[in-house]
Motif scaffolding. Structure first.
Motif, PDB file in Angstrom:
ATOM      1  N   VAL A  20      67.262   2.319  28.771  1.00  0.00           N
ATOM      2  CA  VAL A  20      66.247   2.995  27.985  1.00  0.00           C
ATOM      3  C   VAL A  20      64.866   2.522  28.410  1.00  0.00           C
ATOM      4  CG1 VAL A  20      65.358   3.375  25.656  1.00  0.00           C
ATOM      5  CG2 VAL A  20      67.815   3.268  26.039  1.00  0.00           C
ATOM      6  N   VAL A  21      64.762   1.221  28.691  1.00  0.00           N
ATOM      7  CA  VAL A  21      63.476   0.662  29.095  1.00  0.00           C
ATOM      8  C   VAL A  21      62.927   1.369  30.321  1.00  0.00           C
ATOM      9  CG1 VAL A  21      62.339  -1.413  29.951  1.00  0.00           C
ATOM     10  CG2 VAL A  21      64.010  -1.594  28.130  1.00  0.00           C
ATOM     11  N   THR A  24      61.000   5.709  31.113  1.00  0.00           N
ATOM     12  CA  THR A  24      59.674   6.301  31.005  1.00  0.00           C
ATOM     13  C   THR A  24      59.354   7.110  32.258  1.00  0.00           C
ATOM     14  OG1 THR A  24      58.697   4.305  31.912  1.00  0.00           O
ATOM     15  CG2 THR A  24      58.800   4.469  29.525  1.00  0.00           C
ATOM     16  N   LYS A 300      50.454   6.870  18.812  1.00  0.00           N
ATOM     17  CA  LYS A 300      50.987   7.333  20.090  1.00  0.00           C
ATOM     18  C   LYS A 300      49.896   7.479  21.150  1.00  0.00           C
ATOM     19  CE  LYS A 300      55.396   8.368  18.847  1.00  0.00           C
ATOM     20  NZ  LYS A 300      56.639   7.976  19.551  1.00  0.00           N
ATOM     21  N   HIS A 428      54.532   1.895  25.264  1.00  0.00           N
ATOM     22  CA  HIS A 428      55.680   1.086  25.656  1.00  0.00           C
ATOM     23  C   HIS A 428      56.918   1.538  24.890  1.00  0.00           C
ATOM     24  CE1 HIS A 428      53.464  -1.946  27.997  1.00  0.00           C
ATOM     25  NE2 HIS A 428      52.509  -1.771  27.107  1.00  0.00           N
ATOM     26  N   ASP A 429      58.037   1.542  25.574  1.00  0.00           N
ATOM     27  CA  ASP A 429      59.304   1.854  24.920  1.00  0.00           C
ATOM     28  C   ASP A 429      59.708   0.677  24.044  1.00  0.00           C
ATOM     29  OD1 ASP A 429      61.862   3.007  24.332  1.00  0.00           O
ATOM     30  OD2 ASP A 429      62.697   1.631  25.818  1.00  0.00           O
ATOM     31  N   THR A 435      62.627   4.429  17.374  1.00  0.00           N
ATOM     32  CA  THR A 435      62.443   5.795  17.875  1.00  0.00           C
ATOM     33  C   THR A 435      62.242   6.766  16.716  1.00  0.00           C
ATOM     34  OG1 THR A 435      63.734   5.418  19.877  1.00  0.00           O
ATOM     35  CG2 THR A 435      63.574   7.680  19.109  1.00  0.00           C
ATOM     36  N   ARG A 444      57.103   9.464  24.627  1.00  0.00           N
ATOM     37  CA  ARG A 444      58.444   9.855  24.207  1.00  0.00           C
ATOM     38  C   ARG A 444      58.754   9.244  22.838  1.00  0.00           C
ATOM     39  NH1 ARG A 444      56.999  12.869  27.423  1.00  0.00           N
ATOM     40  NH2 ARG A 444      58.043  13.526  29.336  1.00  0.00           N
ATOM     41  N   GLY A 446      60.606   6.887  21.587  1.00  0.00           N
ATOM     42  CA  GLY A 446      60.607   5.441  21.348  1.00  0.00           C
ATOM     43  C   GLY A 446      59.375   4.734  21.859  1.00  0.00           C
ATOM     44  N   GLU A 447      58.396   5.490  22.343  1.00  0.00           N
ATOM     45  CA  GLU A 447      57.206   4.885  22.944  1.00  0.00           C
ATOM     46  C   GLU A 447      56.040   4.873  21.947  1.00  0.00           C
ATOM     47  OE1 GLU A 447      57.899   5.819  27.663  1.00  0.00           O
ATOM     48  OE2 GLU A 447      56.886   7.343  26.442  1.00  0.00           O
ATOM     49  N   GLY A 486      63.621  -2.552  23.300  1.00  0.00           N
ATOM     50  CA  GLY A 486      63.154  -1.983  24.549  1.00  0.00           C
ATOM     51  C   GLY A 486      62.395  -2.999  25.381  1.00  0.00           C
ATOM     52  N   GLU A 487      61.158  -2.679  25.709  1.00  0.00           N
ATOM     53  CA  GLU A 487      60.344  -3.586  26.527  1.00  0.00           C
ATOM     54  C   GLU A 487      59.993  -4.875  25.781  1.00  0.00           C
ATOM     55  OE1 GLU A 487      57.016  -1.576  28.519  1.00  0.00           O
ATOM     56  OE2 GLU A 487      58.027   0.303  28.012  1.00  0.00           O
TER      57      GLU A 487
END
Length: 513
Positions: A20-21, A24, A300, A428-429, A435, A444, A446-447, A486-487
């Motif tokens: 997932v990370v 992007t 966002k 960043h995810d 999400t 996106r 989750g970002e 994520g990240e």
């Protein structure tokens, strides 16, 4: 009663987000956005590079670290009004402009027609009657708790594209996402007399516990969102609900004057350096010029300027039109005929909008000049140790400590200031648990934009709570860190493995910001 629900994915401790990370999409710097600073001499450039280098000595504070907003930093008492002070380096005349903007920021709008004339135009559907109603004391919003209302939190609505034409609008960035065909881009939970509000946000929390490496148990809560009492029929089957609390207002004018090249230089959408961090910019269109711009405001990073942010908030939150957003009926849609038939507050003698240029200009100036409070306890040994832990865990990879603003900023109060926002302003995810399943431009589901950390330690003092993240699910800083996926997963796991003294030092550092 009609309800729609959104549900996060499985608990992050029982799943892997590898893959997932890296999901992007790379975003190259578009034409028109500079990739190198064009406002500095070579001597200035060398100076900027020197003062913005990451910290290496944690035995003492860095020079000017106690002044996170540079010369604009407020040195006023850190009380409930700590986020409502003007930039300290404004001129006497500018302070007067700031106070006028403050008055308009607090102004309560009323429905049309009204004898007040210059104050009517509210709604017809809306979330608040004044800017200050959402941004209480210019601080951080919160989810409704107990009997409290949802004024400082709302639901963004977005649906999937249906046609090639809609897909083209998204690809071209003419639109960042698509509103629900009935309820628009934001759920309005209030209405003027004679109309029904769109619906009511409901939150149900699932309580659970996370056990840290030393056995410490941290209570957590996972929210589930729904809408009840929908007044105008069902939402589109693909419409998603994205909860957003209002962010703190401090330092926004300084953020606006960070050169885009300095933010773009931090982007690494494909994680070319292999550090697990793949931040990317959200490239949007300026609402006034139509040109591509770097998004830097909003959860966002969907807005490029504070004037646009103010215009969008007037229209979307209060239902007030302005020269930059001539939406006299706010977020009303074609499916809401009674709303579109309601009277507007446009006064011909004042212009073609309910909040003409002087109003929008003054509120924008106010928003640009809410000062960042001075740091506290910067030389405290525990704070300094917590700062080192912050760096060691890799938190500074996204929460970039320092920037120097543009030499050519329109307002001298913002020009060439060393500032400490602790954000890279990139997307960043953050993993499946955070999400919201909404795409907003290049962002996106989750970002999320890295939120600035300056002032975070005064949240309880100013706002009376310690709710963090985009939806306030975290009830303290420890919970906020543990929601990182994520990240942010490596930093989160590193934090969970720390000894209590190390965790306490990190939290103490954050509370000093």
């Amino acid at each position: 009663m009609l309800a729609r629900r959104t549900r996060p994915g499985p608990m992050w401790l029982t799943m892997t987000v590898a893959g997932v990370v890296g999901a992007t999409v790379a975003t190259a710097a578009p034409d028109g956005l500079p990739t190198v600073r064009d406002d500095l001499t070579p001597e200035d450039q060398a100076r900027v590079e020197r003062v913005t280098r990451p910290a290496q000595d944690f035995s003492k504070p860095e020079r000017y670290e106690a002044l996170p907003g540079g010369a604009a930093t407020s040195r006023k008492l850190a009380n409930r009004d700590a986020f409502s002070q003007p930039s300290a380096n404004l001129s006497f005349e500018e302070e007067g402009t700031f106070k006028l903007g403050n008055a308009l920021f607090r102004k309560l709008w009323v429905s049309s027609p009204s004898s007040t004339q210059a104050s009517d135009g509210l709604g017809p559907l809306f979330n608040a009657r004044a800017c200050q109603s959402c941004h209480l004391k210019d601080g951080r919003g919160h989810p409704p708790e107990g009997d409290s209302d949802a004024t400082s939190m709302f639901l963004r609505l977005s649906r999937a594209p249906r046609t090639p034409e809609e897909q083209a609008l998204l690809k071209d960035k003419t639109l960042l996402n698509l509103p629900d065909p009935v309820y628009g881009s934001q759920l309005q939970d209030l209405a003027v007399p004679g109309l029904r509000a769109e619906g009511r946000m409901e939150i149900a929390y699932e309580e659970f516990t996370v056990t840290l490496g030393d056995g410490t148990e941290v209570p957590m809560r996972r929210p589930d969102y729904s809408v009840t009492d929908l007044a105008y029929g069902p939402m589109d089957i693909s419409t998603t609900l994205s909860p957003r609390v209002t962010p703190a207002m401090i330092g926004l004018g300084l953020i606006e004057q960070i050169h885009p090249a300095d933010i773009l230089a931090l982007a690494d959408a494909d994680d070319a350096d292999g550090d697990g961090i793949s931040g990317k910019p959200n490239i949007v269109r300026d609402g006034k010029s139509g040109e591509l711009a770097l998004g830097r405001f909003g959860w966002k990073a969907q807005t490029g300027s504070l004037r646009q942010q103010a215009a969008d908030a007037f229209a979307g939150d209060i239902g007030i039109s302005s020269p930059d957003a001539l939406r006299h009926w706010g977020d009303c849609t074609e499916a809401q005929a009674d709303c579109l038939a309601a009277a507007t507050g446009v006064q011909e003698r004042l212009g073609d909008s309910e909040a003409p240029d002087p109003v929008l200009d003054l509120v924008t100036f106010y928003s640009q000049n809410l000062a960042v409070p001075a740091r506290r306890d910067v030389a405290d040994p525990q704070v300094l140790h917590g700062k080192q832990v912050f760096y060691d865990l890799g938190c500074a990879s996204c929460h970039t400590p320092k920037f120097v603003t543009r030499r050519d900023a329109p307002n001298d109060a913002h020009a060439f200031q060393l500032i400490w926002p602790y954000s890279d302003f990139l997307l960043h995810d953050m993993g499946l648990e955070l999400t919201d399943w909404q795409i907003v431009g290049d962002a996106r589901g989750g970002e999320w934009r890295t939120p600035p950390l300056w002032g975070i330690g005064l949240t309880e003092t100013v706002s009376g709570h310690t709710f963090f993240l985009h939806d306030g699910r975290a009830r303290n800083l420890t919970e906020a860190i543990l929601w990182h996926g994520g990240e942010g997963e490596a930093a989160r796991d590193g934090f969970a493995a720390l000894a209590k003294a190390e965790r306490d030092a990190l939290i103490r550092f954050l509370e000093s910001l």
